[in-house]
Scaffold this motif. Sequence first.
Motif, PDB file in Angstrom:
ATOM      1  N   VAL A  39       0.826  -1.248  -0.040  1.00 50.10           N
ATOM      2  CA  VAL A  39      -0.034  -0.118   0.156  1.00 50.10           C
ATOM      3  C   VAL A  39       0.803   1.213  -0.012  1.00 50.10           C
ATOM      4  O   VAL A  39       1.823   1.532   0.857  1.00 50.10           O
ATOM      5  CB  VAL A  39      -0.804   0.098   1.161  1.00 50.10           C
ATOM      6  N   SER A  40       0.724   1.976  -0.962  1.00 53.16           N
ATOM      7  CA  SER A  40       1.665   3.332  -1.099  1.00 53.16           C
ATOM      8  C   SER A  40       0.843   4.323  -0.793  1.00 53.16           C
ATOM      9  O   SER A  40      -0.433   4.663  -1.018  1.00 53.16           O
ATOM     10  CB  SER A  40       1.877   3.309  -2.734  1.00 53.16           C
ATOM     11  N   THR A  41       1.204   5.316   0.093  1.00 49.44           N
ATOM     12  CA  THR A  41       0.398   6.366   0.732  1.00 49.44           C
ATOM     13  C   THR A  41       1.373   7.770   0.235  1.00 49.44           C
ATOM     14  O   THR A  41       2.526   7.571   0.279  1.00 49.44           O
ATOM     15  CB  THR A  41       0.272   6.444   2.220  1.00 49.44           C
ATOM     16  N   ARG A  42       0.635   8.611  -0.123  1.00 45.07           N
ATOM     17  CA  ARG A  42       1.127  10.096  -0.519  1.00 45.07           C
ATOM     18  C   ARG A  42       0.425  11.008   0.084  1.00 45.07           C
ATOM     19  O   ARG A  42      -0.846  10.939   0.190  1.00 45.07           O
ATOM     20  CB  ARG A  42       1.343  10.273  -1.985  1.00 45.07           C
ATOM     21  N   GLY A  43       1.189  12.426   0.386  1.00 50.92           N
ATOM     22  CA  GLY A  43       0.257  13.565   0.745  1.00 50.92           C
ATOM     23  C   GLY A  43      -0.455  13.279   2.180  1.00 50.92           C
ATOM     24  O   GLY A  43      -0.033  12.476   3.085  1.00 50.92           O
ATOM     25  N   PRO A  44      -1.374  14.400   2.549  1.00 48.58           N
ATOM     26  CA  PRO A  44      -1.686  14.465   3.792  1.00 48.58           C
ATOM     27  C   PRO A  44      -2.952  13.693   3.938  1.00 48.58           C
ATOM     28  O   PRO A  44      -3.226  13.183   5.500  1.00 48.58           O
ATOM     29  CB  PRO A  44      -2.319  15.913   3.952  1.00 48.58           C
ATOM     30  N   GLY A  45      -3.459  12.928   3.277  1.00 50.25           N
ATOM     31  CA  GLY A  45      -4.553  11.897   3.347  1.00 50.25           C
ATOM     32  C   GLY A  45      -4.601  11.035   2.205  1.00 50.25           C
ATOM     33  O   GLY A  45      -3.773  11.318   1.294  1.00 50.25           O
ATOM     34  N   MET A  46      -5.284   9.911   2.308  1.00 45.24           N
ATOM     35  CA  MET A  46      -5.656   9.110   1.253  1.00 45.24           C
ATOM     36  C   MET A  46      -6.854   8.273   1.139  1.00 45.24           C
ATOM     37  O   MET A  46      -7.633   8.241   2.160  1.00 45.24           O
ATOM     38  CB  MET A  46      -4.440   7.753   1.389  1.00 45.24           C
ATOM     39  N   THR A  47      -7.361   7.923   0.006  1.00 45.13           N
ATOM     40  CA  THR A  47      -8.571   7.133  -0.022  1.00 45.13           C
ATOM     41  C   THR A  47      -8.486   6.182  -1.130  1.00 45.13           C
ATOM     42  O   THR A  47      -8.527   6.255  -2.464  1.00 45.13           O
ATOM     43  CB  THR A  47      -9.802   8.136  -0.751  1.00 45.13           C
ATOM     44  N   PRO A  48      -8.314   4.852  -0.614  1.00 48.09           N
ATOM     45  CA  PRO A  48      -8.249   3.783  -1.552  1.00 48.09           C
ATOM     46  C   PRO A  48      -9.771   3.511  -2.012  1.00 48.09           C
ATOM     47  O   PRO A  48     -10.508   3.567  -1.191  1.00 48.09           O
ATOM     48  CB  PRO A  48      -7.797   2.741  -0.700  1.00 48.09           C
ATOM     49  N   LEU A  49      -9.990   3.235  -3.193  1.00 48.74           N
ATOM     50  CA  LEU A  49     -11.143   2.968  -4.068  1.00 48.74           C
ATOM     51  C   LEU A  49     -10.878   1.679  -4.508  1.00 48.74           C
ATOM     52  O   LEU A  49     -10.288   1.491  -5.637  1.00 48.74           O
ATOM     53  CB  LEU A  49     -11.464   3.932  -4.942  1.00 48.74           C
ATOM     54  N   ALA A  50     -11.412   0.772  -3.500  1.00 46.43           N
ATOM     55  CA  ALA A  50     -11.248  -0.837  -4.105  1.00 46.43           C
ATOM     56  C   ALA A  50     -12.772  -0.860  -5.075  1.00 46.43           C
ATOM     57  O   ALA A  50     -13.596  -0.595  -4.411  1.00 46.43           O
ATOM     58  CB  ALA A  50     -11.397  -1.653  -2.965  1.00 46.43           C
ATOM     59  N   ILE A  51     -12.340  -1.599  -6.132  1.00 47.65           N
ATOM     60  CA  ILE A  51     -13.725  -1.629  -7.174  1.00 47.65           C
ATOM     61  C   ILE A  51     -13.939  -3.070  -7.261  1.00 47.65           C
ATOM     62  O   ILE A  51     -12.953  -3.912  -7.739  1.00 47.65           O
ATOM     63  CB  ILE A  51     -13.454  -0.979  -8.699  1.00 47.65           C
ATOM     64  N   HIS A  52     -14.943  -3.611  -7.034  1.00 52.97           N
ATOM     65  CA  HIS A  52     -15.530  -5.082  -7.162  1.00 52.97           C
ATOM     66  C   HIS A  52     -16.856  -5.168  -7.845  1.00 52.97           C
ATOM     67  O   HIS A  52     -17.560  -4.257  -8.009  1.00 52.97           O
ATOM     68  CB  HIS A  52     -15.767  -5.624  -5.739  1.00 52.97           C
ATOM     69  N   SER A  53     -16.980  -6.370  -8.324  1.00 53.17           N
ATOM     70  CA  SER A  53     -18.220  -6.644  -8.861  1.00 53.17           C
ATOM     71  C   SER A  53     -19.102  -7.701  -8.083  1.00 53.17           C
ATOM     72  O   SER A  53     -18.461  -8.525  -7.308  1.00 53.17           O
ATOM     73  CB  SER A  53     -17.992  -7.156 -10.290  1.00 53.17           C
ATOM     74  N   PHE A  54     -20.352  -7.590  -8.198  1.00 52.88           N
ATOM     75  CA  PHE A  54     -21.441  -8.420  -7.551  1.00 52.88           C
ATOM     76  C   PHE A  54     -22.032  -9.125  -8.596  1.00 52.88           C
ATOM     77  O   PHE A  54     -22.562  -8.509  -9.524  1.00 52.88           O
ATOM     78  CB  PHE A  54     -21.817  -7.639  -6.281  1.00 52.88           C
ATOM     79  N   THR A  55     -22.676 -10.355  -7.902  1.00 52.59           N
ATOM     80  CA  THR A  55     -23.523 -10.976  -9.074  1.00 52.59           C
ATOM     81  C   THR A  55     -24.704 -10.385  -8.680  1.00 52.59           C
ATOM     82  O   THR A  55     -25.422 -10.081  -7.492  1.00 52.59           O
ATOM     83  CB  THR A  55     -23.625 -12.478  -8.592  1.00 52.59           C
ATOM     84  N   PRO A  56     -25.713 -10.248  -9.911  1.00 52.39           N
ATOM     85  CA  PRO A  56     -26.897  -9.406  -9.707  1.00 52.39           C
ATOM     86  C   PRO A  56     -28.166 -10.314  -8.954  1.00 52.39           C
ATOM     87  O   PRO A  56     -28.990  -9.863  -8.511  1.00 52.39           O
ATOM     88  CB  PRO A  56     -27.466  -9.372 -10.978  1.00 52.39           C
ATOM     89  N   VAL A  57     -27.791 -11.802  -8.790  1.00 52.44           N
ATOM     90  CA  VAL A  57     -28.857 -12.439  -8.310  1.00 52.44           C
ATOM     91  C   VAL A  57     -28.020 -13.526  -7.622  1.00 52.44           C
ATOM     92  O   VAL A  57     -26.888 -14.153  -7.707  1.00 52.44           O
ATOM     93  CB  VAL A  57     -29.748 -13.309  -9.416  1.00 52.44           C
ATOM     94  N   LEU A  58     -28.337 -13.788  -5.976  1.00 47.06           N
ATOM     95  CA  LEU A  58     -27.654 -14.336  -5.231  1.00 47.06           C
ATOM     96  C   LEU A  58     -28.316 -15.445  -4.529  1.00 47.06           C
ATOM     97  O   LEU A  58     -29.382 -15.044  -3.813  1.00 47.06           O
ATOM     98  CB  LEU A  58     -26.769 -13.709  -4.084  1.00 47.06           C
ATOM     99  N   ASP A  59     -28.257 -16.786  -4.425  1.00 47.83           N
ATOM    100  CA  ASP A  59     -29.303 -17.972  -3.920  1.00 47.83           C
ATOM    101  C   ASP A  59     -30.733 -17.474  -4.287  1.00 47.83           C
ATOM    102  O   ASP A  59     -31.659 -17.613  -3.353  1.00 47.83           O
ATOM    103  CB  ASP A  59     -29.039 -17.656  -2.558  1.00 47.83           C
ATOM    104  N   GLY A  60     -31.040 -17.057  -5.785  1.00 45.17           N
ATOM    105  CA  GLY A  60     -32.486 -16.886  -6.120  1.00 45.17           C
ATOM    106  C   GLY A  60     -32.817 -15.428  -5.419  1.00 45.17           C
ATOM    107  O   GLY A  60     -34.102 -15.053  -6.184  1.00 45.17           O
ATOM    108  N   VAL A  61     -32.307 -14.428  -5.092  1.00 46.50           N
ATOM    109  CA  VAL A  61     -32.644 -13.178  -4.536  1.00 46.50           C
ATOM    110  C   VAL A  61     -31.893 -12.363  -5.430  1.00 46.50           C
ATOM    111  O   VAL A  61     -30.913 -12.275  -5.444  1.00 46.50           O
ATOM    112  CB  VAL A  61     -32.162 -13.070  -3.152  1.00 46.50           C
ATOM    113  N   VAL A  62     -32.906 -11.508  -6.146  1.00 43.73           N
ATOM    114  CA  VAL A  62     -32.415 -10.377  -7.101  1.00 43.73           C
ATOM    115  C   VAL A  62     -31.973  -9.108  -6.163  1.00 43.73           C
ATOM    116  O   VAL A  62     -32.820  -8.564  -5.273  1.00 43.73           O
ATOM    117  CB  VAL A  62     -33.466  -9.948  -8.062  1.00 43.73           C
TER     118      VAL A  62
END
Length: 166
Positions: A39-62
């Motif tokens: 993890v690289s940090t710079r400056g006075p603050g940081m905001t990591p933005l982890a981008i993930h995908s999720f399944t639109p239907v899980l266990d039959g629930v939309v």
Amino acid sequence: MLVEAKILMTSAPAFFFVRTYSRISAGEPVSARIAPSDVSTRGPGMTPLAIHSFTPVLDGVVRTAELALLYDPRRERERALAAAWAAGLGRALPELRVRRNYPYRGRSDGLTTWLRGRHAAERYLGLEVEVSQALLDVRGHVPERVAAALVATLRRAAGPGAAVST
């Protein structure tokens, strides 16, 4: 099962994106997957933005969102940025359902939670972007229009003086 995590590191007030890819085993604690040197940090603050995908239907629930922002609601700065960013996304992409802390809670085990334990709240904002797999193109990429809206609305939500570059 393997999942792919995309980690974007940003620094306030200037936001910069650094893409890092890692293969990790689902269910393994994040502390076992990420070393402090990853993890690289710079400056006075940081905001990591982890981008993930999720399944639109899980266990039959939309699931009822195409985009979501995860954050820790106990942290005022995270809550405020997530609210402003989600509102901006809703205006920029009115055809998409944008939610906060959905389909997961922003305090679950992950990179942002791991980093919260290592950085002061005034220096660290931990947000994650969740994208429905129904929204991805045939290559598994976020459509350009959605990616552009994510960047533009983050610029506005972050406030005057913040710069976002890709």
